[in-house]
Write an enzyme that holds these catalytic residues in place. Sequence first.
Site: not given
Ligand code: GLP
Length: 259
Positions: A134, A136, A65, A141
Site C-alpha cells: 500500500d 507504506h 519500527d 500507512e
Molecule cells: C513491514 C515493515 C516495512 C517493510 C514492509 C515490506 O511492514 N514495517 O519496513 O518495508 O513490511 O516488507 P517486505 O519487504 O517483506 O515486503
Amino acid sequence: MEVVIAPPGELARLAADAVEGLVRANPEAVLGLATGSSPLAVYDELVRRHEAGLSFARARAFMLDEYVGLPADHPERYRNVIDKEFASRVDLAPGAVQGPDGLAADLPAACAAYEQAIADAGGVDLQILGIGTDGHIAFNEPGSSLASRTRIKTLTKQTREDNARFFGGSVDDVPRHCLTQGLATIMSARHLVLLASGRTKAEAVHQLVEGPVSAMWPATIMQLHPHATVLVDDAAASRLQLADYYRQTYAEKPDWQGL
Ligand code: GLP
C-alpha cells in the site's frame, strides 16, 4: 531519485556496495536498518563481506519500527529479527543497534526518546527501506503526515494480512499497533536506499517514483529527498512508465559514479 532495474542479486550487491563504501569511509557511520523480506539479501551480502574483513565494530544502527506489545522474546519482535538476520552475524558492538521500545509503559515518551537518540547520534547516514504493497515505508500507512516523527500507528488490515505470513499465517496474531519512525524522520537520513521486488509491489513502486506526492502513497515523499535510490527487479518495475529511460540511464552510468 535514481531508479535501478536489475536482477535481485545485483540489487542486493549494489545496496551492500553503498553500505560498505560508507562504513569504509566512516567506520562510525550510522546505519538505518529495515525489517521485512526485501533487505534480507542485503544483510546476507554484508555478512559475507564482514567475513571477508569488513568491520562494523564502530558503527551504530537505528531500526525503523517495532510492533507494540510483542513479548521481549517473541521471534517476530523486530528487535529480535534484526539481531537474528544481521546484528548477531557481524561485529556490531553490544548496544550499537537501537529500536523504538514497543514494550514501554509510556509509548509517546518512548517515541520522543527515540527521536532524541537518533539526533544525538548525528542522524542516520544511510537508511535501508522496503515498501509495503500500500506504499507504506517503515509503518507509515496511507494517510500518514508527510511531516510525521516517531509515533504510534495503527496497522491497516492490508499490512496485517501481508505480515501474517510471519505469524504462522494468522492475521489475528499480528499486532494492531506499532511504533514507527515518521516520514520526516526517514527523510532526515542522508541517503535512502529502497529495495522492492515482485509484482505485488509494482503499483506501490510506480506511485513512489512517478505518482503525485501524497499521504495516500506515503513513500512518494522520497521524491523530495536529494539522495534517494530505488532498487527494483523487473516485476516490481513492471508498471513504471519511464522504465526504458531508467534502464538506459543505468546502462550509461559512468563507472566512477556510485549509488
Ligand atoms: C513491514 C515493515 C516495512 C517493510 C514492509 C515490506 O511492514 N514495517 O519496513 O518495508 O513490511 O516488507 P517486505 O519487504 O517483506 O515486503
